[in-house]
Design a protein around this motif. Structure first.
Motif, PDB file in Angstrom:
ATOM      1  N   VAL A   1       0.874  -1.210  -0.074  1.00 37.26           N
ATOM      2  CA  VAL A   1      -0.270  -0.020   0.009  1.00 37.26           C
ATOM      3  C   VAL A   1       0.919   1.073   0.106  1.00 37.26           C
ATOM      4  N   VAL A   2       0.712   2.009  -1.125  1.00 39.39           N
ATOM      5  CA  VAL A   2       1.629   3.028  -1.269  1.00 39.39           C
ATOM      6  C   VAL A   2       0.873   4.489  -1.518  1.00 39.39           C
ATOM      7  N   ASP A   3       1.378   5.465  -0.894  1.00 42.38           N
ATOM      8  CA  ASP A   3       1.077   6.977  -1.178  1.00 42.38           C
ATOM      9  C   ASP A   3       1.816   7.761  -1.952  1.00 42.38           C
ATOM     10  N   ARG A   4       1.422   8.546  -2.918  1.00 39.45           N
ATOM     11  CA  ARG A   4       2.177   9.377  -3.801  1.00 39.45           C
ATOM     12  C   ARG A   4       2.169  10.742  -3.067  1.00 39.45           C
ATOM     13  N   LEU A   5       3.631  11.097  -3.053  1.00 34.27           N
ATOM     14  CA  LEU A   5       3.958  12.614  -2.606  1.00 34.27           C
ATOM     15  C   LEU A   5       4.571  13.288  -3.784  1.00 34.27           C
ATOM     16  N   ASP A   6       4.517  14.494  -3.337  1.00 34.21           N
ATOM     17  CA  ASP A   6       5.222  15.332  -4.493  1.00 34.21           C
ATOM     18  C   ASP A   6       6.728  14.980  -4.613  1.00 34.21           C
ATOM     19  N   GLN A   7       7.174  14.663  -3.320  1.00 37.29           N
ATOM     20  CA  GLN A   7       8.640  14.128  -3.571  1.00 37.29           C
ATOM     21  C   GLN A   7       9.285  12.775  -3.420  1.00 37.29           C
ATOM     22  N   GLY A   8       8.065  11.906  -3.813  1.00 33.38           N
ATOM     23  CA  GLY A   8       8.521  10.662  -3.728  1.00 33.38           C
ATOM     24  C   GLY A   8       7.251   9.655  -3.423  1.00 33.38           C
ATOM     25  N   LEU A   9       7.683   8.595  -2.746  1.00 32.97           N
ATOM     26  CA  LEU A   9       6.389   7.623  -2.318  1.00 32.97           C
ATOM     27  C   LEU A   9       6.530   7.443  -0.789  1.00 32.97           C
ATOM     28  N   SER A  10       5.433   7.146  -0.389  1.00 32.33           N
ATOM     29  CA  SER A  10       5.218   6.556   1.012  1.00 32.33           C
ATOM     30  C   SER A  10       4.862   5.327   1.166  1.00 32.33           C
ATOM     31  N   ALA A  11       5.571   4.452   1.739  1.00 34.25           N
ATOM     32  CA  ALA A  11       5.245   2.878   2.085  1.00 34.25           C
ATOM     33  C   ALA A  11       4.472   3.044   3.088  1.00 34.25           C
ATOM     34  N   ILE A  12       3.078   2.648   2.938  1.00 34.29           N
ATOM     35  CA  ILE A  12       2.144   2.724   4.002  1.00 34.29           C
ATOM     36  C   ILE A  12       2.334   1.312   4.588  1.00 34.29           C
ATOM     37  N   TYR A  13       2.098   0.303   4.014  1.00 36.95           N
ATOM     38  CA  TYR A  13       1.913  -1.059   4.638  1.00 36.95           C
ATOM     39  C   TYR A  13       2.096  -1.989   3.448  1.00 36.95           C
ATOM     40  N   THR A  14       2.724  -3.365   3.921  1.00 36.47           N
ATOM     41  CA  THR A  14       2.950  -4.319   3.011  1.00 36.47           C
ATOM     42  C   THR A  14       2.475  -5.662   3.713  1.00 36.47           C
ATOM     43  N   PHE A  15       1.577  -6.548   2.865  1.00 31.80           N
ATOM     44  CA  PHE A  15       1.200  -7.692   3.556  1.00 31.80           C
ATOM     45  C   PHE A  15       1.561  -8.920   2.582  1.00 31.80           C
ATOM     46  N   PHE A  16       1.920  -9.929   2.809  1.00 33.63           N
ATOM     47  CA  PHE A  16       2.240 -10.942   1.722  1.00 33.63           C
ATOM     48  C   PHE A  16       1.778 -12.407   2.200  1.00 33.63           C
TER      49      PHE A  16
ATOM     50  N   LEU B   1      11.917   7.622  -0.722  1.00 32.80           N
ATOM     51  CA  LEU B   1      10.814   6.551  -0.386  1.00 32.80           C
ATOM     52  C   LEU B   1      10.460   6.660   1.213  1.00 32.80           C
ATOM     53  N   TYR B   2       9.597   7.045   1.366  1.00 35.48           N
ATOM     54  CA  TYR B   2       9.590   7.232   3.065  1.00 35.48           C
ATOM     55  C   TYR B   2       8.984   5.984   3.726  1.00 35.48           C
ATOM     56  N   LEU B   3       9.805   5.420   4.808  1.00 32.60           N
ATOM     57  CA  LEU B   3       9.360   4.106   5.211  1.00 32.60           C
ATOM     58  C   LEU B   3       8.772   4.150   6.643  1.00 32.60           C
ATOM     59  N   GLY B   4       8.145   5.329   7.275  1.00 36.39           N
ATOM     60  CA  GLY B   4       7.841   5.517   8.223  1.00 36.39           C
ATOM     61  C   GLY B   4       8.902   5.525   9.496  1.00 36.39           C
ATOM     62  N   TYR B   5       8.449   5.014  10.859  1.00 36.41           N
ATOM     63  CA  TYR B   5       9.355   5.217  11.857  1.00 36.41           C
ATOM     64  C   TYR B   5      10.327   3.817  11.995  1.00 36.41           C
ATOM     65  N   TRP B   6      11.468   4.432  12.515  1.00 33.87           N
ATOM     66  CA  TRP B   6      12.456   3.470  12.816  1.00 33.87           C
ATOM     67  C   TRP B   6      12.737   3.834  14.521  1.00 33.87           C
ATOM     68  N   ILE B   7      12.818   2.697  15.087  1.00 38.09           N
ATOM     69  CA  ILE B   7      12.965   2.621  16.734  1.00 38.09           C
ATOM     70  C   ILE B   7      14.315   1.792  17.043  1.00 38.09           C
ATOM     71  N   LYS B   8      15.132   2.235  17.460  1.00 41.70           N
ATOM     72  CA  LYS B   8      16.461   1.518  17.852  1.00 41.70           C
ATOM     73  C   LYS B   8      16.189   0.543  18.808  1.00 41.70           C
ATOM     74  N   GLY B   9      16.687  -0.562  18.563  1.00 43.18           N
ATOM     75  CA  GLY B   9      16.098  -1.559  19.804  1.00 43.18           C
ATOM     76  C   GLY B   9      14.808  -2.405  19.467  1.00 43.18           C
ATOM     77  N   CYS B  10      14.180  -2.027  18.391  1.00 42.70           N
ATOM     78  CA  CYS B  10      13.032  -2.677  18.325  1.00 42.70           C
ATOM     79  C   CYS B  10      13.217  -3.643  17.010  1.00 42.70           C
ATOM     80  N   GLN B  11      13.092  -4.698  17.413  1.00 41.17           N
ATOM     81  CA  GLN B  11      13.429  -5.903  16.266  1.00 41.17           C
ATOM     82  C   GLN B  11      12.605  -5.589  14.996  1.00 41.17           C
ATOM     83  N   LYS B  12      11.458  -5.327  15.228  1.00 46.49           N
ATOM     84  CA  LYS B  12      10.272  -5.116  14.009  1.00 46.49           C
ATOM     85  C   LYS B  12      10.821  -4.021  13.091  1.00 46.49           C
ATOM     86  N   MET B  13      11.674  -3.104  13.632  1.00 48.79           N
ATOM     87  CA  MET B  13      11.870  -2.063  12.855  1.00 48.79           C
ATOM     88  C   MET B  13      13.181  -2.116  12.113  1.00 48.79           C
TER      89      MET B  13
END
Length: 242
Positions: free
Chosen positions: A158-173, A202-214
């Protein structure tokens, strides 16, 4: 275009953090009644906001700044050896952008993904209503990248278009196709799409140091992090430290 200086924001009460079990979180939402066009949304993305369903938000936690916005400057990005393997392993797939809609085929894949990969998270249990509100109900220029092997749906980004690129909202598989690394392949194809459109990020959302999921987000180097209000490019292995 909305004057962002006049845009109203609303903070939620504290609630348990979805990423750090020992923390409480607060979220700041842009006024859901405001008509945000792509340029407004793009400007907010540069300030660290994200989208979930019709809502545009960012973390607003007192005494905690663990959630750091991340984006990939695609012109600087170079494939690692493992990422090249991911590309080779998925050469048989077709990738097609489609409208963000609900269908039984899409929901069945989403349901299997949540049940297998996120049964311990706040998105469990999945439901058709959740799928629609989270992924389909968007006020922005949103589309689904569908990844298929012949006629079999394997992944959706799931992707949003931005003026300066794309924003990766969510992926499922498909959880049975873990050998393909479909989540990684999805990001690589989005990087490719941003380059094809001659856009920078390409915007990836939030990164959290120490959070394995990120941790997967910092596998794409170099990466830029929003630190103290400024996008800072990171090229070292320092971020991989716990």
């Amino acid at each position: 275009m909305t004057d962002l200086r006049e845009l109203q924001f609303y903070a939620t009460p504290e609630h348990p953090c979805s990423y750090l079990s020992d923390r409480q979180a607060k979220t700041l939402f842009a006024d859901p009644k405001a008509e945000l066009n792509r340029t407004d949304y793009s400007a907010l993305s540069d300030l660290g906001f994200r989208r979930s369903g019709p809502h545009v938000y960012r973390p607003h936690c007192g005494g905690c700044s663990a959630c750091i916005s991340a984006r990939i400057p695609v012109d600087c990005f170079k494939l690692s050896k493992s990422q090249k393997r991911v590309f080779r392993n998925n050469q048989d797939l077709t990738v097609r952008p489609t409208a963000p809609v609900y269908s039984d085929e899409l929901y069945d894949l989403y349901e299997r993904y949540i049940n297998h990969r996120h049964f311990d998270g706040d998105m469990y249990p999945p439901s058709p209503e959740q799928f629609r509100s989270f992924l389909v109900d968007s006020k922005q220029d949103t589309f689904f990248y569908q990844f298929k092997s012949a006629d079999r749906l394997l992944a959706v980004a799931v992707v949003d278009r931005l003026d300066q690129g794309l924003s990766a909202i969510y992926t499922f598989f498909d959880p049975d196709e873990s050998h393909r690394s479909l989540g990684k392949f999805s990001i690589l194809k989005q990087i490719e799409a941003v380059r094809d459109q001659n856009l920078p990020y390409l915007y990836l959302g939030y990164w959290i140091k120490g959070c394995q999921k990120m941790n997967y987000k910092i596998d794409y180097r170099p990466i830029q992090l929003l630190l103290d209000g400024h996008w800072t490019q990171i090229n070292t292995n320092e971020l991989s430290m716990p």
